[in-house]
Design a protein around this motif. Structure first.
Motif, PDB file in Angstrom:
ATOM      1  N   GLY A  90       0.831  -1.094  -0.026  1.00  0.00           N
ATOM      2  CA  GLY A  90      -0.008   0.021   0.122  1.00  0.00           C
ATOM      3  C   GLY A  90       0.795   1.136  -0.154  1.00  0.00           C
ATOM      4  N   THR A  91       0.110   2.409   0.399  1.00  0.00           N
ATOM      5  CA  THR A  91       0.970   3.742   0.242  1.00  0.00           C
ATOM      6  C   THR A  91       2.086   3.648   1.149  1.00  0.00           C
ATOM      7  OG1 THR A  91      -0.686   4.760   1.783  1.00  0.00           O
ATOM      8  CG2 THR A  91      -1.076   4.758  -0.741  1.00  0.00           C
ATOM      9  N   ALA A  92       1.662   3.341   2.369  1.00  0.00           N
ATOM     10  CA  ALA A  92       2.573   3.512   3.563  1.00  0.00           C
ATOM     11  C   ALA A  92       3.867   2.251   3.439  1.00  0.00           C
ATOM     12  CB  ALA A  92       2.105   3.059   4.844  1.00  0.00           C
ATOM     13  N   GLY A  93       3.619   1.020   2.786  1.00  0.00           N
ATOM     14  CA  GLY A  93       4.459   0.154   2.268  1.00  0.00           C
ATOM     15  C   GLY A  93       5.549   0.558   1.627  1.00  0.00           C
ATOM     16  N   VAL A  94       4.696   1.322   0.365  1.00  0.00           N
ATOM     17  CA  VAL A  94       5.749   1.656  -0.887  1.00  0.00           C
ATOM     18  C   VAL A  94       6.626   2.828  -0.179  1.00  0.00           C
ATOM     19  CG1 VAL A  94       4.576   3.293  -1.931  1.00  0.00           C
ATOM     20  CG2 VAL A  94       5.902   1.827  -3.257  1.00  0.00           C
ATOM     21  N   ILE A  95       6.141   3.690   0.543  1.00  0.00           N
ATOM     22  CA  ILE A  95       6.918   5.020   1.091  1.00  0.00           C
ATOM     23  C   ILE A  95       8.185   4.409   1.985  1.00  0.00           C
ATOM     24  CG2 ILE A  95       6.990   7.023   2.557  1.00  0.00           C
ATOM     25  CD1 ILE A  95       4.241   7.739   1.262  1.00  0.00           C
ATOM     26  N   TRP A  96       7.542   3.726   3.119  1.00  0.00           N
ATOM     27  CA  TRP A  96       8.782   3.225   3.975  1.00  0.00           C
ATOM     28  C   TRP A  96       9.647   2.139   3.621  1.00  0.00           C
ATOM     29  CZ3 TRP A  96       9.011   6.927   7.240  1.00  0.00           C
ATOM     30  CH2 TRP A  96       8.042   7.595   7.760  1.00  0.00           C
ATOM     31  N   MET A  97       9.159   1.477   2.525  1.00  0.00           N
ATOM     32  CA  MET A  97      10.239   0.558   1.958  1.00  0.00           C
ATOM     33  C   MET A  97      11.360   1.288   1.021  1.00  0.00           C
ATOM     34  SD  MET A  97      10.164  -2.597   2.821  1.00  0.00           S
ATOM     35  CE  MET A  97       9.315  -3.329   4.494  1.00  0.00           C
ATOM     36  N   THR A  98      10.791   2.188   0.477  1.00  0.00           N
ATOM     37  CA  THR A  98      11.742   3.209  -0.378  1.00  0.00           C
ATOM     38  C   THR A  98      12.926   3.744   0.482  1.00  0.00           C
ATOM     39  OG1 THR A  98      10.191   3.414  -2.143  1.00  0.00           O
ATOM     40  CG2 THR A  98      11.980   4.863  -2.026  1.00  0.00           C
ATOM     41  N   GLU A 130      -3.032   9.831   5.832  1.00  0.00           N
ATOM     42  CA  GLU A 130      -2.938   8.495   6.155  1.00  0.00           C
ATOM     43  C   GLU A 130      -2.017   7.990   5.020  1.00  0.00           C
ATOM     44  OE1 GLU A 130      -5.613  10.605   6.282  1.00  0.00           O
ATOM     45  OE2 GLU A 130      -6.385  10.294   8.522  1.00  0.00           O
ATOM     46  N   VAL A 131      -1.748   8.290   4.175  1.00  0.00           N
ATOM     47  CA  VAL A 131      -1.015   7.372   3.072  1.00  0.00           C
ATOM     48  C   VAL A 131       0.347   7.124   3.916  1.00  0.00           C
ATOM     49  CG1 VAL A 131      -1.819   8.779   1.120  1.00  0.00           C
ATOM     50  CG2 VAL A 131       0.172   9.762   2.198  1.00  0.00           C
ATOM     51  N   PHE A 132       0.707   7.601   4.652  1.00  0.00           N
ATOM     52  CA  PHE A 132       1.843   7.305   5.809  1.00  0.00           C
ATOM     53  C   PHE A 132       1.926   6.128   6.626  1.00  0.00           C
ATOM     54  CE2 PHE A 132       3.593  11.607   4.485  1.00  0.00           C
ATOM     55  CZ  PHE A 132       4.588  11.360   3.988  1.00  0.00           C
ATOM     56  N   THR A 133       0.576   5.785   6.864  1.00  0.00           N
ATOM     57  CA  THR A 133       0.297   4.665   7.919  1.00  0.00           C
ATOM     58  C   THR A 133      -0.795   3.787   6.979  1.00  0.00           C
ATOM     59  OG1 THR A 133      -1.578   6.394   8.609  1.00  0.00           O
ATOM     60  CG2 THR A 133       0.364   6.341   9.724  1.00  0.00           C
ATOM     61  N   THR A 134      -1.186   3.987   5.783  1.00  0.00           N
ATOM     62  CA  THR A 134      -2.223   2.847   5.457  1.00  0.00           C
ATOM     63  C   THR A 134      -1.385   1.905   4.616  1.00  0.00           C
ATOM     64  OG1 THR A 134      -3.788   4.834   5.190  1.00  0.00           O
ATOM     65  CG2 THR A 134      -4.052   2.706   3.975  1.00  0.00           C
ATOM     66  N   PHE A 135      -1.170   0.592   5.311  1.00  0.00           N
ATOM     67  CA  PHE A 135      -0.658  -0.595   4.430  1.00  0.00           C
ATOM     68  C   PHE A 135      -1.886  -1.315   4.004  1.00  0.00           C
ATOM     69  CE2 PHE A 135       2.418   0.699   7.819  1.00  0.00           C
ATOM     70  CZ  PHE A 135       3.720   0.337   7.125  1.00  0.00           C
ATOM     71  N   HIS A 136      -1.614  -1.976   2.966  1.00  0.00           N
ATOM     72  CA  HIS A 136      -2.502  -2.715   2.128  1.00  0.00           C
ATOM     73  C   HIS A 136      -1.587  -4.221   1.826  1.00  0.00           C
ATOM     74  CE1 HIS A 136      -5.539  -3.575  -0.552  1.00  0.00           C
ATOM     75  NE2 HIS A 136      -4.939  -3.811  -1.655  1.00  0.00           N
ATOM     76  N   ASP A 137      -2.571  -5.179   1.951  1.00  0.00           N
ATOM     77  CA  ASP A 137      -2.286  -6.563   1.466  1.00  0.00           C
ATOM     78  C   ASP A 137      -2.816  -6.989   0.336  1.00  0.00           C
ATOM     79  OD1 ASP A 137      -1.233  -9.032   1.557  1.00  0.00           O
ATOM     80  OD2 ASP A 137      -2.328  -9.957   3.036  1.00  0.00           O
ATOM     81  N   GLY A 138      -2.542  -6.349  -0.703  1.00  0.00           N
ATOM     82  CA  GLY A 138      -3.481  -6.620  -2.082  1.00  0.00           C
ATOM     83  C   GLY A 138      -3.218  -8.088  -2.627  1.00  0.00           C
ATOM     84  N   GLY A 139      -1.952  -8.429  -2.372  1.00  0.00           N
ATOM     85  CA  GLY A 139      -1.680  -9.810  -2.873  1.00  0.00           C
ATOM     86  C   GLY A 139      -2.180 -11.039  -1.848  1.00  0.00           C
ATOM     87  N   SER A 171      -0.539 -11.114   6.066  1.00  0.00           N
ATOM     88  CA  SER A 171       0.153 -10.374   6.958  1.00  0.00           C
ATOM     89  C   SER A 171       0.774  -9.042   6.180  1.00  0.00           C
ATOM     90  CB  SER A 171       1.500 -11.040   7.199  1.00  0.00           C
ATOM     91  OG  SER A 171       2.483 -10.035   8.129  1.00  0.00           O
ATOM     92  N   LEU A 172       0.447  -7.684   7.026  1.00  0.00           N
ATOM     93  CA  LEU A 172       0.836  -6.517   6.373  1.00  0.00           C
ATOM     94  C   LEU A 172       2.178  -6.396   6.224  1.00  0.00           C
ATOM     95  CD1 LEU A 172      -1.780  -4.070   8.004  1.00  0.00           C
ATOM     96  CD2 LEU A 172      -1.861  -4.973   5.616  1.00  0.00           C
TER      97      LEU A 172
END
Length: 524
Positions: free
Chosen positions: A86-94, A237-246, A250-251
């Motif tokens: 999700g948005t939080a995942g792609v930001i923090w992983m980057t 909320e983009v900084f805190t919204t994780f998404h398990d689209g796959g 587990s987020l």
């Protein structure tokens, strides 16, 4: 940036400086644009200076920055990270990827200062691996790095082709374009242009990289202003919204699977090392350029990724669009404006592909120089007056065209082949940094270098290895559990096959023909 290497390395460095001041090194250093330091390094490694040293600090920084194109990649490859994380995942992983890649590039930069050679990782492994593994391990790493770089060439062509087709569809949604054979033919055109530039305009590559570096910075701010002034903001909320689209359950696991997006953006920082024999005063300029390029390029990438998700990039209408620049169109609301911005992306991505091609050709040229490939004597030949590895470039062209032809039948197979680019390069980083870490643990003195990590070297190596091992494992994950053949990540199968073939070939023939670089270095 460089720190003292301690009493013993400093002593070695003093010996190195004395050798550089020798008359022989001084006179030889003037050939093909090199310095006495360059001549000394080439002499120690037992290599002949065959390529002209046209690059300087600004141009080599431009080369690495343009090749990475991190903020451009953030715009064009965010989908996978948004699905898994999700948005939080792609930001923090980057952000995390950038921080750990800084440790990785610092480790590689130090080795590049010790041995500034186009061979890069496989040469370093040959010098730093335990003696019983120096030859076999460096051979496998040479194959891995070569495949990783060469498979990246059609991947770049595929991205440019998809972007061009997307803009055509934006202008005319009814256009009958986008089929596999359309994409493949356009890919082949780009491949010919990429190789042609590297052969016929090679002497202008440093100048082109300097100019494109300026365009890279200018376009970054142009896109930034466009997004922040002409789009609606998403909530914080983009900084805190994780998404398990796959559907991983587990987020955290989903966000780790989404590492594929930042990995694609950041993989390939060793590119500068493969151009080291074309860089003046490489042992000190190269590590500085590698560090500054990744530092500033990473900042640009993070800012653009945050901007992308904040300014409508994560909308379903954007992610499901068949065009290559849907977020830009949402911002401009104009086809003409989108085409102008899209054209800038095409130009920047093309020169990134040109740089990838250059680095790939130098990698396999160096490996052939040590008899690591079939027909090595032909591949390594540098024609007098050209001062570039034309034959190696032709091998890159033939290999890339062959891979592109697979796309006529199925893009799944092509994606499977090009997907090993990340895994193969990461493997080469793990082994090369791991070998230096072992030397440090054993208390062995490292080679003299003009850019050193000093007392922080062990910690920096450890941080790099931790990240690389995790990244290597997750580079084999598919987009979702229980995948079908269409969305399966075939990188594991392809990488395993590569490792088996390289190992078999080593014991069958290369064990006798391959010349490990450590066997010809001067022990001084």
């Amino acid at each position: 940036m460089a720190t003292s290497a301690g009493s013993k390395p400093v002593s070695l460095l003093e010996d190195y400086e004395m050798g550089v001041r020798s008359t022989t090194a001084r006179s030889h250093g003037e050939t093909l644009g090199g310095t006495p330091y360059d001549a000394r390094d080439m002499h120690r490694m037992g290599k002949k200076q065959e390529l002209r040293r046209n690059f300087r600090l600004v141009s080599i920084v431009g080369f690495v920055v343009v090749l990475h194109s991190i903020w451009e990649s953030a715009l064009l490859s965010a989908n996978f990270g948004l699905l898994n994380g999700g948005t939080a995942g792609v930001i923090w992983m980057t952000v995390l990827t950038w921080l750990f890649v800084m440790a990785m590039i610092a480790s590689l930069a130090e080795m590049a200062s010790m041995a500034p050679t186009a061979g890069g990782q496989y040469h370093w492994v040959s010098e730093f691996a335990p003696p019983s593994f120096q030859k076999s391990l460096s051979y496998i790493v040479g194959w891995s790095a070569g495949v990783g770089w060469v498979s990246g060439i059609p991947a770049c062509a595929q991205i440019i082709s998809s972007l061009v087709i997307g803009m055509v569809l934006l202008v005319n949604p009814e256009a009958h374009i986008g089929k596999l054979w359309h994409v493949t033919l356009i890919m082949m055109l780009w491949l010919l242009l990429m190789i042609g530039f590297n052969i016929f305009l090679a002497q202008h590559l440093p100048l082109a990289d300097g100019i494109v570096l300026v365009l890279h910075v200018f376009a970054f701010f142009a896109f930034l202003i466009l997004f922040w002034t002409m789009t609606e903001r998403s909530p914080a909320e983009v900084f805190t919204t994780f998404h398990d689209g796959g559907g991983w359950g587990s987020l955290g696991l989903s966000a780790l699977v989404g590492l594929a997006t930042p990995l694609w953006c950041f993989t390939g920082p060793d590119a500068g090392a493969h151009m080291s024999e074309e860089l003046k005063d490489a042992s000190v300029i190269l590590p500085r350029a590698m560090m500054w390029a990744v530092f500033f390029n990473g900042l640009f990438g993070i800012i653009m990724m945050i901007t992308f998700v904040f300014c409508g990039g994560a909308l379903n209408s954007v992610l499901e669009s068949s065009t290559g620049v849907p977020a830009v169109y949402n911002a401009t609301g104009s086809v003409d404006g989108t085409l102008i911005m899209g054209l800038m992306l095409v130009v920047l991505t093309f020169f990134a592909a040109v740089s990838v091609t250059a680095a790939s050709s130098r990698q396999i040229w160096a490996f052939s120089r040590d008899e690591g490939l079939p027909f090595s004597s032909w591949i390594e030949h540098v024609r007098p007056g050209w001062d570039i590895p034309v034959n190696a470039l032709l091998v890159c062209l033939r290999s890339s065209l062959a891979l592109a032809c697979i796309n006529f039948g199925s893009d799944v197979t092509l994606n499977a082949i090009v997907s090993i680019s990340n895994a193969a390069l990461i493997f080469s980083y793990i082994i090369s940094i791991g070998c230096v870490r072992i030397e440090r643990l054993r208390g062995q003195p490292l080679l003299p270098r003009r850019w050193s990590l000093g007392r922080w070297g062990g910690l920096v190596n450890d941080l790099a290895l931790i990240f690389l091992i995790i990244a290597f494992a997750f580079s084999f994950f598919p987009m979702s559990p229980k995948p079908t053949a269409v969305n399966m990540n075939w990188a594991a199968l392809m990488f395993g096959a590569l490792a088996i073939l390289a190992t078999i070939n080593y014991f069958v023939s290369a064990r006798k023909s391959y010349v490990a670089p450590v066997s010809i270095v001067k022990q001084e």
